[in-house]
Structure formats: structure tokens, C-alpha cells
Scaffold this active site. Structure first.
Site, PDB file in Angstrom:
ATOM      1  CG  HIS A  22      43.035  76.179   8.999  1.00 19.56           C
ATOM      2  ND1 HIS A  22      44.335  76.785   9.609  1.00 19.56           N
ATOM      3  CD2 HIS A  22      43.670  75.591   7.764  1.00 19.56           C
ATOM      4  CE1 HIS A  22      45.339  76.497   8.979  1.00 19.56           C
ATOM      5  NE2 HIS A  22      44.917  75.574   7.954  1.00 19.56           N
ATOM      6  CG  ASP A  30      37.962  50.136   9.047  1.00 23.90           C
ATOM      7  OD1 ASP A  30      37.802  49.893  10.557  1.00 23.90           O
ATOM      8  OD2 ASP A  30      39.379  49.712   8.742  1.00 23.90           O
ATOM      9  CG  ASP A  66      45.635  72.462   7.068  1.00 27.59           C
ATOM     10  OD1 ASP A  66      46.067  73.454   6.330  1.00 27.59           O
ATOM     11  OD2 ASP A  66      45.873  72.636   8.218  1.00 27.59           O
ATOM     12  CG  MET A  76      46.980  51.862  10.926  1.00 26.23           C
ATOM     13  SD  MET A  76      45.834  50.750  11.571  1.00 26.23           S
ATOM     14  CE  MET A  76      44.699  51.886  12.435  1.00 26.23           C
ATOM     15  CE1 TYR A 116      43.540  51.862  16.165  1.00 23.63           C
ATOM     16  CE2 TYR A 116      45.038  50.632  17.660  1.00 23.63           C
ATOM     17  CZ  TYR A 116      43.773  50.615  16.792  1.00 23.63           C
ATOM     18  OH  TYR A 116      43.488  49.600  16.200  1.00 23.63           O
ATOM     19  CE1 TYR A 134      46.664  48.013   9.050  1.00 27.25           C
ATOM     20  CE2 TYR A 134      45.979  45.991   7.924  1.00 27.25           C
ATOM     21  CZ  TYR A 134      46.684  46.697   9.009  1.00 27.25           C
ATOM     22  OH  TYR A 134      47.298  45.868  10.042  1.00 27.25           O
TER      23      TYR A 134
END
Length: 146
Positions: A22, A30, A66, A76, A116, A134
Site C-alpha cells: 500500500h 512511454d 490508493d 506529466m 522525474y 506525454y
């Protein structure tokens, strides 16, 4: 092969998903994402030949997002000044809505370098051949309820 397990999930990826706890995060990247350098301190699972949507759908069929955080999915942001279309985000919203009642409200957007940094801290990175721009995402695993 296993009955009921999406065939795009390799044994290595299934082990990673099962080992995650958890709050752990996993990146689905990508084809342009620097998976090897971002994941040098962790696990990188090669899913070349596959796209992010099919991996996302398969992963979410096995683990919940979650519920202790408002936004367990991170994308992003487009870098300011770039003229980029992101139709794949609509696909993500549909897939997420299939598995989580929050739908697109489960998604947050962060700046490129913040993405990142979060990627470097993730449990694992799934490297795909996705060509959409993206198209990377980070998922935060929730609790399995019986």
C-alpha cells in the site's frame, strides 16, 4: 498462462505487482521516457511492443488505486510553450473510470522534473513502446480489501 490474468502481464511484472505494498508507486512509461536511467536504483520491467493503455488496463484489473490520497494517478504536464495534443489522456480517464469511482478526479498533473523525481522513487518502472507524447504515468497502489 494463467486463467483470469491479462496476457500482457509477464511473470516478472506480476511478481512486482504482488510484491508492492500500500502506497508504493509504479511508473508506466512511454517509449521516450528514460526508463533505464530513472530506474537504475530499482526494477525496470520491459514491456516493449505494448502501449500504455493496455498495460494500464491490465494493472488496474489486479490492484486498486490508493484511496488514502486524493490523486493516486500522476501525469506529466505539457512543458510550457509546447504545442502538443494529448488525446491519450482521454483514454486513461476512461480506463481509470472503469476501476475507480473517482475517474478523472483521481489524476493529478505535475511538472516534468517533479515527475522525474517521483519516478526515481517508484518501486518499479514498466517500459512500454507507447508512441503518444506525454503518455507516462505513475500509479499509487491502494489496499486490497477482502
Amino acid at each position: 498462462m494463467l486463467k483470469g490474468i491479462p496476457d500482457v502481464l509477464s511473470g516478472d511484472l506480476l511478481k512486482v505487482l504482488a510484491d508492492m505494498g500500500h502506497g508504493d508507486k509504479i511508473v508506466i512509461s512511454d517509449g521516450n521516457f528514460p526508463s533505464a536511467s530513472m530506474g537504475k536504483n530499482g526494477v525496470v520491467i520491459n514491456c516493449k511492443g505494448l502501449g500504455v493503455p493496455e498495460i494500464l488496463d491490465a494493472v488496474l484489473s489486479l490492484f486498486p488505486l490508493d484511496t488514502f490520497v486524493d490523486k493516486p494517478v500522476t501525469l506529466m504536464k505539457v512543458v510550457p510553450g509546447q504545442e502538443v495534443e494529448t488525446p491519450i489522456w482521454d483514454t486513461y480517464k476512461q480506463i481509470i473510470s472503469k476501476y475507480d469511482d473517482r475517474g478523472e478526479n483521481a489524476i493529478q498533473f505535475v511538472e516534468r522534473f517533479d515527475f522525474y523525481e517521483e519516478s526515481k522513487k517508484s518501486y518499479a518502472i514498466i517500459a512500454t513502446s507507447e508512441t503518444a507524447l506525454y503518455a507516462c504515468m505513475i500509479l499509487q497502489k491502494g489496499v486490497i480489501k477482502s
